[in-house]
Every structure is written in C-alpha cells, then in structure tokens.
Enzyme design. Structure first.
Site, PDB file in Angstrom:
ATOM      1  NE  ARG A 290      16.688  41.955  73.154  1.00 35.43           N
ATOM      2  CZ  ARG A 290      17.107  43.196  73.353  1.00 35.43           C
ATOM      3  NH1 ARG A 290      17.923  43.493  74.348  1.00 35.43           N
ATOM      4  NH2 ARG A 290      16.702  44.176  72.549  1.00 35.43           N
TER       5      ARG A 290
ATOM      6  CG  HIS B 233      14.378  49.374  70.536  1.00 36.52           C
ATOM      7  ND1 HIS B 233      14.038  48.057  70.735  1.00 36.52           N
ATOM      8  CD2 HIS B 233      14.868  49.811  71.723  1.00 36.52           C
ATOM      9  CE1 HIS B 233      14.309  47.707  71.987  1.00 36.52           C
ATOM     10  NE2 HIS B 233      14.823  48.761  72.613  1.00 36.52           N
TER      11      HIS B 233
ATOM     12  CG  HIS C 244      14.003  51.978  76.208  1.00 34.56           C
ATOM     13  ND1 HIS C 244      14.138  51.133  77.271  1.00 34.56           N
ATOM     14  CD2 HIS C 244      14.432  51.287  75.124  1.00 34.56           C
ATOM     15  CE1 HIS C 244      14.633  49.981  76.854  1.00 34.56           C
ATOM     16  NE2 HIS C 244      14.836  50.041  75.560  1.00 34.56           N
TER      17      HIS C 244
ATOM     18  CB  CYS D  27      16.611  52.435  81.217  1.00 34.15           C
ATOM     19  SG  CYS D  27      18.076  53.249  80.568  1.00 34.15           S
TER      20      CYS D  27
END
Lengths: 317, 317
Positions: B21, B214, B216, B247
């Site tokens: 996703r 979550h 990054h 991103c």
C-alpha cells in the site's frame, strides 16, 4: 581539570571523525594529502574538533597513511584534536615524536581475532598499551592514550562475545595506563539492547571517565546503537563522513556509522554537537570529489534536516 | 479474548507489511496483480501475517490499487490479516462488502495538513472514523477499525506537533470507535527521544490496547525510532520490504522503515518476530523483479545476519 576531561568533557557529546583513518583503510585510490587536508579544513569549519587522521603503519603496505605526519601537522595548525593509530612499538615511537594529541591502540575482544588479525595475544596487546602509556608519560605527558577494543559486540571469528570478558579487558586497558577506552562493534553484529547493556556496565566501570563507542552500520543498526549508547552513558561516538569505511569481514557492507546522521540523532536527543550540517555537506562534497569511486551513505545528505521544525538540541514536544 | 488482542496480541511484537500500500503509492510503473500476489505469497511463506494490501481510492487516479478486491481475496485465501485504506465513506462502504480484516482511516495531526491533504478538518476526519466504526458494528463486526494519525511527530506544513495534541486526537479516535490507533512519523522528522516520549504517553492512554508506530526513514532515524518505540510500549510496527515508499514531501528520500532491518532489530531486542530473513529475501527478489525502477533499501539484504553469533530473539551477553 584532568587532561582527559579537557578533551572529552563528560557533560557533552563529542563526535570523533574517523573517516580519514578507518574510512580510508580499504580505499583503492586514496585521496592526495592536499585533498585530505582540504577535507579536514572543511570539517573543522563545520565545527568538528576530533579527528583520527591516519595510522602509523608501514607506508609500503598502507600508502594512504604515508602522509600521517602531514595530517597531524595540518590538524595541529587548525587547533583540532588529532588521533592516530599506533599498532606496534615502532608506530608509537614515531607518534610520540609528532604533535599528535592521541595515540590509539587496539585490543581484540577475542583471542581468536587477536591472533588472526594482529598475530599476538590479547595479553600482549594490553602490554603494548602499557608500553605506549609508559613511553607517553616519559616523553610526551600531554598526549592521550586510547585503547579501542575491537569485536567488543560480536566477532566475525569467535561469534558471541561476553560482556564480562569485554569489561575485564577494558579494566585491564585502564590499569595499563589508557586514558580512554573504546568499545567497537567492528562487524556490526549488535542491536541496541546489547549496546545499551554493555555501555551501562562500561559507564559504571569508568566512573567519571568518558568512554568511546565505535559503531559500524553493517546491518543498519548504527544509529539505533548510537542512541542506545547515548542513553546508557556513552559521551564519545566515532563516526565517519558519509559512512566511509567498508568492513573487510562483510564485503559490500556499509562502513562506519554516518557522521551527518549521528549529528542529527544527537541533536534530536538534546545533545548539542556544535556541528553545522550545511557546512558538513561542503566537507562531504570535497571528500566525494577526492574519492569518486567510493559510496557515500547517509540520509541527512538526501533529505536535509526538517526546515520548519525544532530538532537541534532536542525537539519541542 | 477481544478481537483486537487476537489480531495484535500485546505480549509480542507484530510487524505490519505496508509495502503493498504505502510502498506503491508513488510507484510510476506498478506491479501487476499477479506480481503483487506472488510477493504476498512469498512474504506469508516467510512468516509475515499482517499486510496493508491496498487502498479504496478511485481506480482512475490510483490504478495501482484498482485490484484491491483481488488483493484482499488473495490475503484471505492465505489466511493472512489484510488491511486497506478507506479515506472516505465510499471507500468504507466498498471495504465493508469485502473480506478485508481491517479498515484504515487517516487523521492528520495538524489542521493545516488535514485541510491541504484531505480537504477536511481534523474533526471531520474523526467523524469519518466514527462513521466507519458505526457501519462496521452494523455490517461486519469482526472487522477492525484502525485510525492512523499522520504527521504525529512533525508536519511538513505546520512544523512542530505537540504531544498533547496528538494524544487528544488519539483519544478522540478511540472514543469514535477505532480499535487501534497508529502514530505516523510521515515525513521522518523525529528522533528516538521524541518517539519514545510519545509512545510512553500513548501506552498510558491505550492501557491494554496495542497501538501502532509507523515510521519513515527519511532522515535515517527509522531503526532507532523503532527501537525507542519498542522500549516504550509499542508492539505493532509498520514497515515495508526494502523500505519501499518514497515521501512526496521529501523528494529523493527513502521511504518506510525497512522491514528486513526491523526484523533484525526486534530479534536482537529479544522479540521473536516469527519471520525468516532468508525467506524474506525471496519475497524481496520477487518485488524487485516486479518494480525494477524502484530503489530497494536495507542493510540486512547486503550483509546478511551474523552467521556465527546469537541474535535471534535476543543476544547472548
């Protein structure tokens, strides 16, 4: 204030640039002396103050360090703290005649690696620390003696390394006259739990004295391990610009933990490093131009720091 | 045992694969449905059990998620837990008619990002969580509702984000019927200190309920932040194979934290993940072949785990 506390104060975090030594150990086409000095000048301009500038190894086998005297003189002229590897008595003798500020000895954490890598026992390596410290006391008492324990968090030959064993070696190094001891995850075996646990015990052993953590990012744990080290009393961290310094025991692996990223990490954790990331980028550009065949790593270089948020010396939460 | 505790038990660490996703959100030439299913099958074979398999977004604008129904069916056939993004009422309606196990809503931590990204207020986003939870209760009570708070650790538009604000939003999401809340460092602004502090407060807020972190890896802090999250009560971590997922707010930056590296991290910290790294490598090869233009990150892929030392589910020290 003691000699060691003046150079590595325990109330702040010191980042040691090892790129000019560890970072060049495996480089096929090393930079020229002038390129190395330009790199050093640019990193000093960025606020870095502690450098391993090379190694007193035979120039025939390690031509990249043949200019060690020039590098020490250059660091001295910049008023930067210089360290150099002295792996035998001959190297130490040479070092003591220079302006180098710190002599770095290496002790393997395991007997197997000590014999394979240095052709001597760990006890003999500690005797060399004692010899170097004694000579230093006699000839150049202002210099520091640093004893780095390689493979302290796992060994490519012996596998697991017990923390008791490492702490015993660290104590022996201090007893032998080392001013500061480093713990090296030479082959990047550790995660943050092991690094934190070892540093916590090391802090207890060292009391008010600082100790060094030397990390390789071989398995991507470098930044996490540095965070765990900071959380558990480490106040001196080795790193290299762009993460230079591959690992001879893990082909293709990344090298030392990335200096730029460790600056960002330390700042977000509330430790002011005195290093300017933009200026560090200019030093990186010089190094990249000098050794174009090497891979430079690091996320800060790609993304830059957050430009609209607090991060330096701790976030606003 | 409650529904949530059965899926995300609080006594172990669960790694959620978001590569199918989040990892495909920006991909220019997406994999075919069959390639995605092959990837899913290989990752299930490696021991991964939780997947975000796509998004209920208009297929015209997001063709890479046009096959969301097929992906849900594939996960279901493999007995894997599937989650899908439902960013509006229409998406939730569609999701509730499928076998998807978890509906993922998103609430921005800042009003500025909420308006810019979703064209609605944070209050409206929370109302959507409530609507989805209500519809779920009526139509498909076995499904979970997950509310992810984006920009929870810093915002590309608003800059700093206060922890009080994030916790208030998290509480509102739980009150609105979310079973689990995620905290997202969407743009990789945070270091481990901030992540640890926010997770510690989140753990207090959530009590026995799990929450998701979550991350990054935009600025290289991903693994360190995951370690801090684990140290402060997080038991569910999002990651993507090879760190897929750039991103949009930081061009050239890396994406989600690398799944393989998080497996290694968690294992070294003593958390058994049930994931086989060698088998995960086979899943990676499938994904790399399917989207050859994408950059896959990660250190474990390069170096492999230490082959002669203890690291799985905690090191021997």
């Amino acid at each position: 204030m003691s000699r060691i506390a003046a150079i590595y104060p325990s109330d702040r975090v010191t980042l040691r640039e090892v790129g000019l030594r560890d970072g060049l150990q495996l480089v096929k086409a090393p930079p020229t002396t002038q390129e190395k000095i330009d790199w050093l000048v640019a990193e000093v301009a960025a606020g870095v103050r502690h450098f391993e500038v090379g190694s007193f190894l035979p120039a025939a086998r390690f031509p990249q360090f043949a200019d060690i005297d020039d590098m020490i003189a250059a660091a001295s002229a910049l008023n930067a703290h210089s360290a150099a590897l002295t792996l035998n008595e001959r190297g130490a003798e040479r070092a003591l005649r220079t302006e180098v500020d710190e002599l770095v000895c290496v002790v393997s954490a395991t007997e197997a690696h000590s014999q394979a890598n240095m052709r001597r026992s760990r006890a003999e390596a500690i005797e060399l620390v004692r010899h170097v410290a004694t000579q230093r006391d006699a000839q150049a008492p202002a210099k520091l003696v640093n004893a780095g324990i390689s493979m302290a968090l796992g060994c490519s030959l012996a596998g697991d390394v017990g923390h008791d064993e490492v702490l015993k070696l660290a104590e022996s190094c201090l007893d032998a006259g080392a001013d500061i001891v480093g713990l090296a995850d030479t082959v990047g075996y550790a995660g943050p739990r092991a690094v934190g646990a070892l540093c916590a015990r090391m802090e207890k052993l060292c009391g008010n004295r600082p100790f060094i953590i030397h990390l390789h990012d071989t398995r991507g744990m470098g930044v996490a391990n540095a965070a765990a080290a900071l959380d558990n009393g480490a106040r001196v961290i080795d790193a290299s610009l762009g993460g230079l310094g591959g690992c001879p025991f893990a082909p293709g692996a990344t090298g030392n933990v990335v200096f730029e990223d460790i600056v960002f990490l330390a700042e977000t954790m509330g430790y002011s490093t005195g290093v300017d990331l933009a200026a560090l980028g200019r030093a990186r550009a010089i190094a990249e131009a000098a050794i174009p065949d090497e891979t430079f790593h690091g996320a800060l270089k790609r993304a830059g720091p957050p430009n609209n948020a607090s991060w330096a010396a701790g976030p606003a939460v």
